[in-house]
Design a protein around this motif. Structure first.
Motif, PDB file in Angstrom:
ATOM      1  N   THR A 152       9.225  -7.827 -20.159  1.00 14.35           N
ATOM      2  CA  THR A 152       8.761  -7.715 -18.768  1.00 14.35           C
ATOM      3  C   THR A 152       8.017  -6.399 -18.589  1.00 14.35           C
ATOM      4  O   THR A 152       8.548  -5.334 -18.905  1.00 14.35           O
ATOM      5  CB  THR A 152       9.945  -7.782 -17.793  1.00 14.35           C
ATOM      6  OG1 THR A 152      10.632  -9.022 -17.977  1.00 14.35           O
ATOM      7  CG2 THR A 152       9.474  -7.673 -16.357  1.00 14.35           C
ATOM      8  N   PRO A 153       6.804  -6.422 -18.069  1.00 15.07           N
ATOM      9  CA  PRO A 153       6.046  -5.179 -17.882  1.00 15.07           C
ATOM     10  C   PRO A 153       6.482  -4.452 -16.616  1.00 15.07           C
ATOM     11  O   PRO A 153       7.055  -5.059 -15.705  1.00 15.07           O
ATOM     12  CB  PRO A 153       4.604  -5.672 -17.750  1.00 15.07           C
ATOM     13  CG  PRO A 153       4.744  -7.032 -17.137  1.00 15.07           C
ATOM     14  CD  PRO A 153       6.020  -7.615 -17.715  1.00 15.07           C
ATOM     15  N   PRO A 154       6.196  -3.153 -16.517  1.00 12.58           N
ATOM     16  CA  PRO A 154       6.526  -2.413 -15.293  1.00 12.58           C
ATOM     17  C   PRO A 154       5.618  -2.833 -14.148  1.00 12.58           C
ATOM     18  O   PRO A 154       4.543  -3.406 -14.353  1.00 12.58           O
ATOM     19  CB  PRO A 154       6.289  -0.956 -15.686  1.00 12.58           C
ATOM     20  CG  PRO A 154       5.277  -1.028 -16.789  1.00 12.58           C
ATOM     21  CD  PRO A 154       5.585  -2.288 -17.545  1.00 12.58           C
ATOM     22  N   GLN A 155       6.067  -2.533 -12.942  1.00  6.57           N
ATOM     23  CA  GLN A 155       5.247  -2.779 -11.760  1.00  6.57           C
ATOM     24  C   GLN A 155       4.277  -1.629 -11.532  1.00  6.57           C
ATOM     25  O   GLN A 155       4.479  -0.505 -12.025  1.00  6.57           O
ATOM     26  CB  GLN A 155       6.139  -2.929 -10.523  1.00  6.57           C
ATOM     27  CG  GLN A 155       6.997  -4.176 -10.495  1.00  6.57           C
ATOM     28  CD  GLN A 155       7.811  -4.246  -9.218  1.00  6.57           C
ATOM     29  OE1 GLN A 155       8.840  -3.603  -9.085  1.00  6.57           O
ATOM     30  NE2 GLN A 155       7.330  -5.042  -8.264  1.00  6.57           N
ATOM     31  N   ALA A 156       3.244  -1.893 -10.751  1.00  5.51           N
ATOM     32  CA  ALA A 156       2.350  -0.821 -10.307  1.00  5.51           C
ATOM     33  C   ALA A 156       3.129   0.092  -9.360  1.00  5.51           C
ATOM     34  O   ALA A 156       3.975  -0.376  -8.586  1.00  5.51           O
ATOM     35  CB  ALA A 156       1.139  -1.418  -9.598  1.00  5.51           C
ATOM     36  N   PRO A 157       2.904   1.405  -9.403  1.00  5.65           N
ATOM     37  CA  PRO A 157       3.647   2.334  -8.534  1.00  5.65           C
ATOM     38  C   PRO A 157       3.614   1.946  -7.062  1.00  5.65           C
ATOM     39  O   PRO A 157       4.623   2.099  -6.349  1.00  5.65           O
ATOM     40  CB  PRO A 157       2.962   3.669  -8.794  1.00  5.65           C
ATOM     41  CG  PRO A 157       2.443   3.558 -10.190  1.00  5.65           C
ATOM     42  CD  PRO A 157       2.008   2.126 -10.333  1.00  5.65           C
ATOM     43  N   ALA A 158       2.498   1.421  -6.589  1.00  5.26           N
ATOM     44  CA  ALA A 158       2.399   1.050  -5.175  1.00  5.26           C
ATOM     45  C   ALA A 158       3.357  -0.065  -4.802  1.00  5.26           C
ATOM     46  O   ALA A 158       3.772  -0.177  -3.632  1.00  5.26           O
ATOM     47  CB  ALA A 158       0.962   0.642  -4.842  1.00  5.26           C
ATOM     48  N   CYS A 161       7.099   0.910  -3.313  1.00  3.31           N
ATOM     49  CA  CYS A 161       7.290   1.678  -2.073  1.00  3.31           C
ATOM     50  C   CYS A 161       8.328   1.071  -1.140  1.00  3.31           C
ATOM     51  O   CYS A 161       9.192   1.787  -0.606  1.00  3.31           O
ATOM     52  CB  CYS A 161       5.957   1.827  -1.340  1.00  3.31           C
ATOM     53  SG  CYS A 161       4.728   2.778  -2.260  1.00  3.31           S
ATOM     54  N   GLU A 162       8.262  -0.231  -0.928  1.00  8.51           N
ATOM     55  CA  GLU A 162       9.151  -0.872   0.030  1.00  8.51           C
ATOM     56  C   GLU A 162      10.388  -1.444  -0.651  1.00  8.51           C
ATOM     57  O   GLU A 162      10.283  -2.134  -1.670  1.00  8.51           O
ATOM     58  CB  GLU A 162       8.415  -1.998   0.765  1.00  8.51           C
ATOM     59  CG  GLU A 162       7.275  -1.512   1.639  1.00  8.51           C
ATOM     60  CD  GLU A 162       7.750  -0.596   2.756  1.00  8.51           C
ATOM     61  OE1 GLU A 162       8.852  -0.853   3.301  1.00  8.51           O
ATOM     62  OE2 GLU A 162       7.034   0.368   3.078  1.00  8.51           O
ATOM     63  N   PRO A 163      11.583  -1.196  -0.112  1.00  7.90           N
ATOM     64  CA  PRO A 163      12.791  -1.832  -0.668  1.00  7.90           C
ATOM     65  C   PRO A 163      12.735  -3.333  -0.477  1.00  7.90           C
ATOM     66  O   PRO A 163      12.163  -3.827   0.503  1.00  7.90           O
ATOM     67  CB  PRO A 163      13.932  -1.201   0.148  1.00  7.90           C
ATOM     68  CG  PRO A 163      13.288  -0.754   1.420  1.00  7.90           C
ATOM     69  CD  PRO A 163      11.877  -0.358   1.059  1.00  7.90           C
TER      70      PRO A 163
END
Length: 272
Positions: A152-158, A161-163
């Motif tokens: 599984t790849p990481p998410q984009a930092p943006a 932001c929201e829980p």
């Protein structure tokens, strides 16, 4: 040869023989020495890995089943992370709570035909067993390696932001924990993913079925070891929230990454 550990996740079902045979044939047809099986919590990936390994042995192959869960950091190491980084890292499971280097070393040894001791993690005791209790595995023709977030790849930092659930809202309001896990996913795990020759993804109908599947799993663990204390249903509900973000990322990304994706119905039966 090594048989499935009694400490792996206990799924309340078995896959039919024809499907198990198809998975083994897929591994052999593609020359996969390390055949990976990904699936969200409770999807039956441990059960499938054990069944495929058993069928391989019945056909005269040397086969072993391993889990990424057996490479969890022990309680002491996670408590250090909890003090130095974020309290949520005291709980096993999300990226950043595994000893990735040990997993790589173990797979390298077994791929090269060298014997190796394979760690075992006791989920009811919530810690890794001492090395003296790790089974010794010799040369293997086929290794089944299963885990809930493989490749599984990481998410984009943006996207962090929201829980997305009450646990993130209440216990990680500034996002420090989810940023740490996301960074670990992108930084620490690719060397392990590179050692996986082929990936099968068991895709559930959606994340909504995971809490019930994980509760069934916990009850099966408790039934197998009735003198040990398992999680309550409320505790399981909270526990699953720790995995939700990366699980949803896996649901989104893995069908485009896995070599073979098999959709499951709500009873974990493969769909055609």
């Amino acid at each position: 040869m090594v048989r499935a550990s009694p400490l792996v996740d206990a799924a309340p079902t078995r896959f039919d023989d024809a499907f198990v045979a198809r998975v083994l044939e897929d591994a052999l047809a593609h020359g996969a020495r390390v055949y990976a099986i990904a699936g969200l919590q409770g999807s039956g990936k441990s059960t499938l890995a054990a069944q495929v390994a058993a069928l391989a042995r019945a056909r005269g192959l040397r086969a072993a089943a391993l889990s990424v869960d057996d490479f969890y950091l022990g309680r002491r190491e996670r408590r250090r992370l909890a003090r130095s980084v974020h309290p949520l890292l005291a709980t096993r499971g999300p990226p950043g709570t595994h000893e990735v280097a040990l997993a790589c070393e173990t797979l390298d040894a077994l791929r090269a035909g060298r014997p190796a001791r394979v760690p075992r993690f006791d989920k009811l005791a919530d810690t890794r067993l001492p090395p003296s209790r790790w089974p010794r595995v010799g040369a293997a023709d086929l290794l089944l390696f299963e885990g809930w977030f493989l490749k599984t790849p990481p998410q984009a930092p943006a996207d962090l932001c929201e829980p997305l659930n009450p646990l993130e809202r209440d216990e990680d309001p500034d996002g420090a924990w989810r940023r740490h896990c996301n960074q670990a996913l992108g930084r620490d795990y690719p060397p392990l993913w590179a050692r996986l020759d082929r990936l099968l993804f068991l895709r559930p109908p959606g994340f909504a079925c995971v809490p019930e599947w994980r509760w069934q799993q916990e009850r099966a663990l408790q039934a197998a070891r009735p003198r040990r204390t398992a999680m309550t249903r409320a505790q399981v509900g909270r526990f699953v929230q720790l995995f939700e973000r990366v699980s949803r990322q896996a649901l989104h990304a893995l069908p485009g990454i896995a070599d073979w994706t098999v959709a499951l119905d709500a009873r974990r039966r493969p769909l055609r």
